[in-house]
Design an enzyme around this catalytic site. Structure first.
Site, PDB file in Angstrom:
ATOM      1  N   PHE A   9       0.858  -1.184   0.000  1.00  0.00           N
ATOM      2  CA  PHE A   9       0.000   0.000   0.000  1.00  0.00           C
ATOM      3  C   PHE A   9       0.890   1.228   0.000  1.00  0.00           C
ATOM      4  O   PHE A   9       1.618   1.484   0.955  1.00  0.00           O
ATOM      5  CB  PHE A   9      -0.953   0.058   1.194  1.00  0.00           C
ATOM      6  CG  PHE A   9      -1.876   1.252   1.093  1.00  0.00           C
ATOM      7  CD1 PHE A   9      -3.017   1.203   0.301  1.00  0.00           C
ATOM      8  CD2 PHE A   9      -1.563   2.451   1.725  1.00  0.00           C
ATOM      9  CE1 PHE A   9      -3.826   2.320   0.146  1.00  0.00           C
ATOM     10  CE2 PHE A   9      -2.377   3.572   1.575  1.00  0.00           C
ATOM     11  CZ  PHE A   9      -3.511   3.495   0.789  1.00  0.00           C
ATOM     12  N   ASP A  28       9.211   2.765   2.094  1.00  0.00           N
ATOM     13  CA  ASP A  28       8.022   3.551   2.429  1.00  0.00           C
ATOM     14  C   ASP A  28       7.763   3.383   3.924  1.00  0.00           C
ATOM     15  O   ASP A  28       7.246   2.361   4.361  1.00  0.00           O
ATOM     16  CB  ASP A  28       6.819   3.077   1.600  1.00  0.00           C
ATOM     17  CG  ASP A  28       5.550   3.896   1.903  1.00  0.00           C
ATOM     18  OD1 ASP A  28       5.539   4.628   2.916  1.00  0.00           O
ATOM     19  OD2 ASP A  28       4.572   3.784   1.138  1.00  0.00           O
ATOM     20  N   LYS A  49       2.371  10.885   7.400  1.00  0.00           N
ATOM     21  CA  LYS A  49       1.552  10.607   8.573  1.00  0.00           C
ATOM     22  C   LYS A  49       2.033  11.311   9.857  1.00  0.00           C
ATOM     23  O   LYS A  49       1.711  12.465  10.054  1.00  0.00           O
ATOM     24  CB  LYS A  49       1.402   9.099   8.746  1.00  0.00           C
ATOM     25  CG  LYS A  49       0.608   8.508   7.563  1.00  0.00           C
ATOM     26  CD  LYS A  49      -0.119   7.232   7.849  1.00  0.00           C
ATOM     27  CE  LYS A  49      -1.152   6.971   6.772  1.00  0.00           C
ATOM     28  NZ  LYS A  49      -0.853   5.882   5.862  1.00  0.00           N
TER      29      LYS A  49
HETATM   30  C1  LIG Z   1      -1.032   5.968   4.367  1.00  0.00           C
HETATM   31  C2  LIG Z   1       0.064   5.423   3.534  1.00  0.00           C
HETATM   32  C3  LIG Z   1       0.423   6.006   2.309  1.00  0.00           C
HETATM   33  C4  LIG Z   1      -0.378   7.140   1.681  1.00  0.00           C
HETATM   34  O1  LIG Z   1      -0.409   8.267   2.482  1.00  0.00           O
HETATM   35  P1  LIG Z   1      -1.555   9.382   2.203  1.00  0.00           P
HETATM   36  O2  LIG Z   1      -1.200  10.489   3.143  1.00  0.00           O
HETATM   37  O3  LIG Z   1      -2.856   8.720   2.538  1.00  0.00           O
HETATM   38  O4  LIG Z   1      -1.450   9.757   0.780  1.00  0.00           O
HETATM   39  C5  LIG Z   1       1.488   5.483   1.623  1.00  0.00           C
HETATM   40  N1  LIG Z   1       2.202   4.449   2.115  1.00  0.00           N
HETATM   41  C6  LIG Z   1       1.909   3.857   3.289  1.00  0.00           C
HETATM   42  C7  LIG Z   1       2.744   2.737   3.788  1.00  0.00           C
HETATM   43  C8  LIG Z   1       0.814   4.311   4.033  1.00  0.00           C
HETATM   44  O5  LIG Z   1       0.499   3.701   5.172  1.00  0.00           O
END
Ligand SMILES: *Cc1c(COP(=O)(O)O)cnc(C)c1O
Length: 400
Positions: free
Chosen positions: A140, A225, A254
């Protein structure tokens, strides 16, 4: 207006792109949130780790209010006096060379992809527009077209093509599959060090260091990520730190916001982040003084209040106690730090009904992928509150 009225309005006028629990929150403080009927809940989702510092942290609030009254946005056409300090503090914390700031997480992911592609053409010598990026099944990384082009989740992409080429998907947790997928045109491998949205999947021991080594041997960049796993969530500053691994680029988001205002960033080496030149990439809001001031405070709180250590300590405690609950429904408990998944058996009837029962007990948790309940409270939680939660979780996991 009561809970039912708010829900009715939302259902009538909003796009139905979420299926939230039927709770309407109006106030938050630390690990607690309060709904419009005055009921109190323990937040065990933390906005997918965006509120690691707890709701409306007073020090971040003060920094935000002060900056908001002074200066909020200049665009990057001019400089501002918060951004350089944000850069310096983030670099000192992470040990990298340069930062490229954005807003939402997925924008930082797209930024990392652009940086990796440019590096492939300018440094590695990949023929222009043929760069490949290897990603993992179950990933994700967000919701833009480029990023859903390589999701393995049917629902995320089925109706949204045509897609962006240049990505290869391999199984998660299998370093040999990455090695086998590398070609002379491979620019990068991009993975989550723990897959949160996939249901809190912790890769086998040694995976991250093997991936790092394979990347190095093959002149391929390693992109981590850490939007969800980073900034203390797993009990280390970065989840890659569990294996002492230093990716070329780390993607943050985040919790960089302290839950106040979207701030994301790519941090990385001079060799890669240093390649970008004026005009090639940007964002009206990326690097604005309000976001920078908030992120500075959010990082300070993480460090000053020992939240990373707290996540390590209480995460192990929480997981051990969960594993000791004699429930007929639980297949296993997995996680790292305060990112914990309770995996239910197929015959348990799905995680949603357990999340609804938890809500009735005053705990907000969200199912991921049908069969997993995720527990990821703000990192400011204390042991007494974990005990309070466990009592209720045990009751819910023991129901028929
Ligand atoms: C939440 C998330 C994203 C995307 O972040 P947004 O602020 O919702 O665009 C990308 N990678 C990971 C691992 C995430 O948990």
């Amino acid at each position: 207006m009561n809970t039912r009225d708010y829900i009715a309005l939302e259902e009538q006028y909003g796009a139905h792109n979420y299926h939230p629990l039927d709770v309407v929150i109006e106030r938050g403080e630390g690990v607690w949130v309060y709904d419009v009927d005055g009921k109190k809940y323990l937040d065990c989702l933390s906005a997918y780790s965006a509120v690691n510092q707890g709701h409306v942290h007073p020090r971040i609030l003060a920094a935000a209010q002060e900056q908001m009254a002074r200066l909020t946005l200049t665009s990057r056409a001019f400089r501002n006096n918060q951004l350089p300090l944000f850069y310096k503090e983030l670099i000192e914390l992470t040990g990298y060379d340069r930062v490229l700031p954005m807003n939402s997480g997925v924008e930082a992911v797209e930024t990392a992809i652009k940086l990796a592609r440019k590096w492939a053409y300018r440094v590695k010598g990949v023929p222009r527009h043929l760069a490949e990026i290897i990603v993992a099944e179950g990933n994700f990384h967000g919701r833009t077209i480029a990023v859903i082009s390589f999701t393995s989740e049917k629902l995320y992409k089925e109706d949204f093509g045509p897609f962006t080429p240049g990505f290869k998907v391999v199984p998660y947790g299998d370093a040999r599959a990455i090695k086998a997928a590398i070609t002379p045109n491979t620019a990068a491998v991009m993975i989550e060090p723990v897959q949160g949205e996939a249901g809190v999947i912790v890769p086998p021991e040694g995976y991250l260091s093997q991936v790092a080594e394979i990347c190095k041997e093959n002149q391929v960049l390693f992109l981590a990520d850490e939007i969800q796993s980073g900034l203390g969530r797993t009990g280390k500053l970065l989840a890659c730190d569990h294996e002492g691994v230093r990716p070329d680029l780390v993607i943050l988001g985040k919790a960089l916001s302290g839950g106040f205002y979207p701030v994301s960033a790519v941090v990385g080496t001079e060799e890669v982040v240093g390649l970008i030149t004026p005009g090639e990439h940007g964002s009206t809001f990326g690097g604005n003084p309000l976001g920078a001031a908030i992120a500075r405070a959010a990082l300070k709180v993480l460090v000053d209040e020992g939240l990373i250590e707290n996540a390590a300590k209480l995460g192990s405690y929480f997981m051990e106690r969960l594993a000791a609950i004699p429930s007929p429904h639980v297949e296993k408990i997995r996680g790292r730090g305060l990112l914990i998944g309770v995996v239910l058996k197929q015959e348990a009837g799905g995680a949603r009904r357990f999340c609804e029962a938890l809500q009735a007990e005053g705990i907000l948790a969200k199912e991921t992928h049908e069969n997993v309940i995720r527990f990821a409270p703000p990192l400011v939680i204390d042991q007494a509150t974990v005990d309070w939660a466990l009592e209720r979780i045990e009751k819910v996991l023991s129901m028929d």
